[in-house]
Design a protein around this motif. Structure first.
Motif, short mmCIF file in Angstrom:
data_model
loop_
_atom_site.label_atom_id
_atom_site.label_comp_id
_atom_site.label_asym_id
_atom_site.label_seq_id
_atom_site.Cartn_x
_atom_site.Cartn_y
_atom_site.Cartn_z
N UNK A 47 -19.25 -15.01 -4.80
CA UNK A 47 -19.02 -16.10 -5.74
C UNK A 47 -17.96 -17.07 -5.24
N UNK A 48 -18.20 -18.36 -5.39
CA UNK A 48 -17.15 -19.37 -5.28
C UNK A 48 -16.40 -19.47 -6.60
N UNK A 49 -15.11 -19.77 -6.52
CA UNK A 49 -14.34 -19.94 -7.75
C UNK A 49 -14.81 -21.15 -8.54
N UNK A 50 -15.17 -22.24 -7.85
CA UNK A 50 -15.55 -23.48 -8.51
C UNK A 50 -17.00 -23.80 -8.18
N UNK A 51 -17.89 -23.17 -8.94
CA UNK A 51 -19.33 -23.31 -8.77
C UNK A 51 -19.88 -23.98 -10.02
N UNK A 52 -20.57 -25.11 -9.85
CA UNK A 52 -21.02 -25.87 -11.02
C UNK A 52 -22.27 -25.29 -11.67
N UNK A 53 -23.10 -24.59 -10.91
CA UNK A 53 -24.38 -24.12 -11.45
C UNK A 53 -24.29 -22.70 -11.99
N UNK A 80 -10.70 -20.68 -4.55
CA UNK A 80 -10.62 -22.06 -4.09
C UNK A 80 -11.94 -22.61 -3.57
N UNK A 81 -12.91 -21.75 -3.40
CA UNK A 81 -14.22 -22.20 -2.89
C UNK A 81 -14.92 -23.10 -3.88
N UNK A 82 -15.50 -24.18 -3.39
CA UNK A 82 -16.20 -25.15 -4.23
C UNK A 82 -17.68 -25.18 -3.87
N UNK A 83 -18.50 -25.36 -4.91
CA UNK A 83 -19.91 -25.59 -4.68
C UNK A 83 -20.77 -24.39 -4.99
N UNK A 84 -22.06 -24.64 -4.99
CA UNK A 84 -23.06 -23.66 -5.39
C UNK A 84 -23.71 -23.06 -4.16
N UNK A 85 -23.61 -21.73 -4.03
CA UNK A 85 -24.09 -21.06 -2.84
C UNK A 85 -22.94 -20.89 -1.86
N UNK A 86 -22.79 -19.69 -1.32
CA UNK A 86 -21.63 -19.41 -0.49
C UNK A 86 -22.05 -18.96 0.91
N UNK A 87 -22.55 -17.75 1.05
CA UNK A 87 -22.83 -17.19 2.37
C UNK A 87 -23.88 -18.02 3.11
#
Length: 507
Positions: free
Chosen positions: A419-425, A448-455
């Motif tokens: 998980x990203x901390x700041x995921x909009x979806x 601190x990660x932003x956005x949808x989808x990480x790996x």
């Protein structure tokens, strides 16, 4: 994306006995081995495609079948091959046939050589017996702002879409569900002759993977669930979380922007930045703002709530809006333009039809328009940025009732959630809900990660090491992992060759 693939149709799959119990046929259904062939002359020969047959209704495995389009890229090191890794990009309604081709070059060698990468278009999507309600582009606009004067027409729209879907695809849509797609995954397993499957699923794919772990726990191997959908929020609650979690993202943006007031001129306190934004919304409601050949209303601006999960992108975009409203030149980068401006409506409705089939068919929705209106008014006041969009009436209010109950999360699932901390979806609270629901899971959080989808989606993310350690060894961390990712993911993603997730409209 691969849009046209020459697929071979496999021989008719074997079926479970006609008198099998209603909830058991999936465990007994065995698909015939696929007849692989090269997907496309313009693509690598190692990228192979096939079609298998699966039951439309697993309660009647000897009845009508549908096509399931699958693809693969095999491990180039049989000595190190562990098994198959099924892939899903999200949705519902997202095609996944080309994911093996996308991920083949992105995965590190130590991970890649352990797996045959297996892609598939979920039932009803793309090359897998695609469904259609024959909806016009304007009928596909699911997220609509609330206005008292327009609510009756929104109710009429929702009823019309549901009626159209029943008329055009009513014999198929009730069976386009998450549980049946999980059964299809198990049919792929049996067709490939595998005892277990491993899995990498993004967004909606996390819920699909979670459902598989509950339906087929003994066949679940190494599962990575990236950007989690909370099983307790299926499905209306997953729309509503977009509104509730946009508010802390907006507040974070106001703080970030106030600290840079000399650069953006939007206010030197969070409260001043917020007033500037809402004044722009009010101006646009009275007189739409011209920007890049479009005219944006206040509702158009609020609809871009995902923008505020990227403060470094949101601040210059809102400044450009303010400049345009003031009659000054407004410059947008490609990333800002993508986040701010409305996207073109789709020409075909396959993605929308599949989305509605799953979201409306997995769970029961409220049936009365009056309830939607009451809750929409309430949530517009609670969550002014987006509350009315998410709680407003949807075609699900008039959909046929589900053929199965949702899947309870009762069986332990030693899988990895990411998980990203700041995921909009799939906001953080949703990812945390998925982790809680799967007893024995471990969560890897990119703080601190932003956005949808990480790996692989964000190539600079700190989650890569723990994910790859799990995929190569099968061992989960002893405890949950929190690592730190620098913000600015939107710019990195624009240049990233990693996997493409579906439209931001989808999970």
């Amino acid at each position: 994306m691969v849009t046209a693939l020459p697929l071979l149709t496999a021989p008719q799959a074997s079926a479970a006995p006609a008198n099998a119990p209603a909830d058991a046929p999936a465990a007994e259904f065995v698909a015939r081995p696929p007849a692989w062939q090269r997907c496309d002359p313009d693509q690598p020969a190692a990228y192979e495609c096939a079609t298998i047959k699966v039951p439309l209704d697993y309660r009647r495995p000897s009845g009508r079948t549908i096509d399931l389009a699958i693809s693969r890229m095999r491990s180039e090191n049989p000595a190190k091959r562990h098994g198959v890794l099924l892939l899903n990009p999200g949705g519902p309604g997202g095609p996944g046939l080309d994911l093996p081709l996308q991920l083949n070059e992105q995965m590190p060698k130590g991970v890649r050589e352990q797996y045959d990468l297996i892609g598939f278009d979920p039932r009803g999507v793309g090359a897998s017996s695609p469904v259609s309600c024959q909806l016009a582009p304007e009928e596909q606009e699911i997220m609509r702002p609330y206005r008292p004067e327009s609510f009756p027409s929104d109710v009429a729209w929702a009823r019309t879409v549901a009626d159209k879907c029943r008329e055009k695809a009513g014999a198929v849509l009730p069976f386009i569900t998450t549980r049946n797609t999980a059964r299809d995954m198990d049919a792929i397993r049996s067709a490939l002759g595998e005892r277990k499957i491993s899995y990498l699923g993004y967004s909606y794919g996390t819920y699909l993977g979670a459902v598989y772990t509950q339906m087929f726990p003994a066949r679940t191997d190494r599962f990575v669930l990236d950007s989690g959908v909370d099983p307790q929020r299926i499905w209306r609650g997953m729309l509503q979380v977009w509104a509730s979690e946009a508010e802390p993202a907006f507040a974070r943006w106001t703080r970030w922007t106030a600290q840079r007031s000399a650069e953006y001129g939007l206010g030197d306190t969070p409260e001043a930045v917020s007033r500037t934004f809402w004044a722009l919304v009010a101006r646009a409601d009275k007189d739409p703002i011209p920007l890049d050949g479009m005219k944006l209303t206040g509702d158009d601006i609020r609809a871009r709530r995902a923008l505020f999960f990227y403060p470094a992108q949101a601040a210059p975009a809102v400044k450009a809006l303010k400049d345009a409203a003031d009659g000054e030149p407004a410059a947008l980068s490609p990333a800002q333009r993508k986040l701010l401006l409305p996207t073109a409506e789709p020409a075909a409705d396959n993605g929308t039809a599949a989305f509605l089939a799953v979201v409306c068919g997995d769970t029961e929705w409220p049936r009365y328009p009056e309830q939607y209106e009451r809750e929409t008014v309430r949530d517009k006041a609670r969550y002014p940025l987006y509350g009315d969009f998410t709680s407003g009436i949807k075609p699900c209010a008039f959909w046929s009732r589900p053929i199965e109950a949702p899947t309870p999360m009762r069986t332990g699932a030693p899988v990895m959630t990411v998980q990203n901390e700041w995921d909009s979806q799939t906001p953080l609270v949703s990812g945390q809900g998925l982790h809680r629901a799967l007893a024995g899971s471990r969560m890897v959080l990119a703080e601190g990660g932003e956005g949808h989808g990480v790996y692989l989606v964000d190539p600079a993310s700190c989650v890569a090491a723990p994910v790859e350690a799990y995929l190569t060894t099968g061992r989960l961390p002893a405890l949950d992992v929190t690592c730190h990712s620098a913000p600015g993911a939107a710019e990195r993603r624009a240049a990233s060759p990693g996997p493409s997730l579906p439209s931001p409209f989808l999970f």
